[in-house]
Write an enzyme that holds these catalytic residues in place. Structure first.
Site: not given
Ligand code: BGC
Length: 746
Positions: A285
């Site tokens: 993540d």
């Molecule tokens: C989120 C993810 C997301 C990623 C990219 C993160 O803050 O937890 O679910 O895919 O950002 O935007």
């Protein structure tokens, strides 16, 4: 619109062309022989790659040219190539390896902060609403539509597939996920992933694992033993991965027990890659990496958007770790192999990106919304409304603008959007000199069309009055004279925050009470990301839960209000009577220093309805609950045992309208202290008077226990209770069934 596309076009064209060129390699590239397996093709390709080229695949960049103080931007030479989205991993042109263009897509192709000015997309129902359809085929179709919208906008990796279980209904991402039951959530999300990947794009599933609440998600230690974790959150992922075979798994921000998920050997190497034989890759993540050696050896294959991490951990630091032997070359090979074999298996090499021509899919979005709306109450059949209704007061919830959506990285800028669709709760929009609008996470977007317009087109002869709902006395006075009042009540949710309470915010409870006192024909339409409390429930005759319903939401609602569509949604999550009924009545608050803190998931695998049964408490609305405009009967239950429970029951539509019922099969194992678990379901549509024999085969792992010392599932021998019903609490019949002892591999 045309002008906006001009701005967007340059960037998109650049990367679409790159992808096309790289997907037509010279014929002598033996890995382009599509008769070979994905693994064999990846091996052939890897044999031609230098170590530096393999390392290149393992580090991503934030995909937008947006300056934020805490995010390190991509190097200048890459910036023109960035897709204007969540992530970008450079391709290798000499070998025909396309770049990875990653977009969030939890509820459609996201465009957080207007990264791609002018690029609107279909807003699909939120994950919780998908789960409320209990219709895997429909959700597959929705996934295929999301996959198509990704691909024709130039994206080949879709960061969808969110399925953290609803252990904490106040979690700010409850709306993105698929409820509290591992079988339902795993099946629905797995089918959505399968649909997405049918379009030659890669989907993820996320956030692996136990990222079940948002506040302090980067310092939270989710504390739960292996056995209950395997039987709940991990089982949901196991099922989703079997259904959807996602190319990538996104590890989460939190720690599982004491170890960060993105360097958690147990979660990534042991459970995911070893026990489940997962062949795809693990990506982090955004900002979820904390180490080089521990992460690489702990099972992380790719550092996403490296500029989000405290420092870059892959790239040069990983190269050094390989040179000094702390990460073995075989591991580097494995990391790159997993990415390449997935690019082959999902068609990224064989199916060049089409020309940029964004499609839209409101039809599928609308069908999913129609099936996902849940009728919670309908006294004296006040619904559906007759066409003879002359005056309708429509109150609150920005019902003159659109249907509420959830905030955060999944935010879609919906079709038909204009600035009226934005309601800011977090301050003004910041506009950069190049026109880019930076929107705070604290914004609420209402997806058009408005329910006011949708209702007007259903009943053109009726007089509709929209009332904002701020002045309680005035609203009640005006509502008193309408034939029918429809009150829109809402609870906004967003990533990164939890809602502090399950109560509707502001004075909405008072508003509903005041209106219902003034007019007994008051229908409440809820737009919420999850369960809310309803202190006014006894005072209103009808309640519809419409969740965050997307571009098709308003039309679907109007169809249901007037009976063109018979509601068939069922709750994928228990609605409690009060927060005191939850396993943790108060949210764990994080202190100012952002110090790590524990959340002990002491309910173990008994999440949601299982917790309520175990505590012997009655919720407001049980899991699986939802009414229809017709009635059904279930009789002649019979069930066979042996390896698993197979139940047969006769379902009859005993009412006067065509409608669908979701027949649910629950089983209670013979182990002392066990409670009922959903082990299967079947959604069946019947004409008035029609009957059908419905057969449901129980998912064996849902009725098994996980034995963590032997590392396998055990179906205990003995007499189980098999129950058939229309919710976890509306059980029509139960019968004992004897199962043989059985072991299943995880
Ligand atoms: C989120 C993810 C997301 C990623 C990219 C993160 O803050 O937890 O679910 O895919 O950002 O935007």
């Amino acid at each position: 619109m045309r002008r906006l596309w001009g701005t967007l076009g340059i960037g998109l064209l650049a990367f679409a062309m790159g992808a096309t060129a790289s997907a037509q390699p010279p014929i002598q590239q033996p890995w382009m022989d599509s008769s070979l397996s994905a693994d064999a093709r990846a091996d052939l390709l890897q044999a031609q790659m230098s170590q530096d080229e393999q390392l290149l695949l393992l580090k991503g960049y934030y995909g937008a040219n947006v300056k934020m103080t805490w995010i390190k931007q991509a190097p200048p030479e890459l910036r023109p190539l960035l897709p204007g989205s969540a992530g970008y991993v450079p391709g290798i042109e000499r070998l025909g390896i396309p770049a990875l263009h990653e977009t969030d897509a939890g509820v459609g192709i996201a465009n957080t902060n207007w990264m791609r000015p002018g690029d609107t997309a279909t807003a699909f129902p939120a994950g919780i609403m998908n789960a409320a359809t209990w219709d895997p085929d429909l959700i597959f179709a929705g996934g295929a539509a999301i996959g198509a919208e990704a691909r024709d906008r130039g994206f080949n990796v879709v960061l969808d597939g969110g399925l953290n279980l609803t252990r904490e209904p106040r979690s700010g991402r409850t709306f993105e996920y698929a409820g509290e039951d591992p079988l339902l959530a795993g099946t629905i999300v797995g089918e959505q992933i399968r649909g997405i990947q049918s379009q030659h794009v890669i989907s993820t599933t996320k956030h692996f694992a136990l990222n079940d609440e948002e506040i302090g998600r980067t310092v939270l230690r989710a504390s739960i033993d292996e056995t209950p974790a395997r039987e709940s959150d991990l089982l949901a992922f196991e099922i989703a991965i079997e259904h959807g075979n996602p190319g990538a798994v996104m590890c989460s921000y939190n720690r599982y027990n004491t170890v960060y998920a993105c360097e958690n050997d147990f979660l990534l190497n042991h459970v995911l890659k070893h026990d489940w034989g997962y062949p795809g890759w693990v990506l982090s993540d955004w900002g979820g990496v904390h180490s080089t050696v521990a992460a690489a050896n702990g099972g992380l294959d790719q550092e996403s958007a490296s500029g989000f991490d405290r420092q870059e951990f892959f790239g040069d630091p990983l190269k050094k770790a390989i040179a000094d032997g702390s990460v073995l070359p075989a591991r580097l090979h494995d990391m790159a192999h997993r990415i390449l074999r997935t690019m082959f298996s999902n068609g990224l090499m064989d199916f060049p990106m089409p020309p940029h021509k964004p499609s839209t899919h409101t039809d599928v979005a609308e069908r999913s919304a129609e099936e996902g709306i849940v009728l919670l109450k309908n006294e004296q059949s006040i619904l559906p409304l007759g066409r003879s209704v002359k005056t309708i007061a429509i109150i609150g919830g920005h019902a003159n603008v659109g249907m509420l959506s959830g905030g955060g990285s999944s935010q879609v800028v919906p079709l038909g959007y204009n600035s009226d669709n934005d309601v800011y709760v977090g301050g003004p929009v910041h506009i950069l000199p190049n026109g880019t609008r930076i929107m705070p996470l604290g914004r609420e977007i209402y997806d058009p069309p408005s329910p006011l317009a949708a209702i007007a087109s259903e009943t053109p002869q009726a007089k509709l009055e929209y009332i904002e709902g701020n002045d309680l006395a005035d609203v009640a006075r005006r509502a008193a004279h309408a034939d029918v009042v429809i009150v829109f009540a809402e609870q906004w949710m967003t990533e990164g925050e939890d809602v502090r309470s399950l109560s509707l915010g502001g004075r909405q409870d008072e508003l509903i009470s005041a209106i219902s006192a003034a007019n007994p024909h008051t229908i409440v339409v809820l737009e919420t990301g999850g369960p809310v409390l309803m202190p006014w429930l006894d005072k209103v005759p009808a309640v519809l839960e419409t969740w965050f319903s997307g571009s098709g939401g308003a039309t679907a609602l109007a169809h249901i209000l007037f009976g063109d569509v018979n509601p068939s949604g069922k709750l994928p999550v228990t609605f409690p009577k009060s927060e005191a009924q939850l396993p943790r009545p108060t949210l764990t608050e994080i202190d100012q220093s952002y110090a790590p803190f524990d959340v002990a998931y002491s309910e173990g695998a008994d999440v949601g309805y299982r917790w309520f049964e175990k505590q012997n408490i009655k919720p407001q609305f049980p899991f699986g609950f939802g009414l229809s405009y017709t009635t059904f009967s279930l009789n002649q239950l019979s069930a066979t045992g042996g390896d698993t429970i197979v139940a047969t029951v006769n379902l009859t539509n005993t009412g006067t309208r065509e409608g669908a019922e979701t027949v649910q099969l629950y089983a209670t194992p013979p182990t002392p202290g066990s409670v009922a678990r959903l082990i299967g379901w079947n959604k069946v549509s019947l004409k008035p008077g029609e009957s059908r024999i419905v057969t449901i085969t129980g998912e064996a792992r849902s009725l098994a226990d996980f034995d963590s010392s032997a590392e396998l599932w055990r179906v205990r021998a003995g007499a189980y209770s098999a129950s058939i019903g229309t919710s976890a609490l509306d059980i029509a019949a139960s019968t004992p069934v004897t199962l043989a002892a059985r072991e299943l591999k995880p």
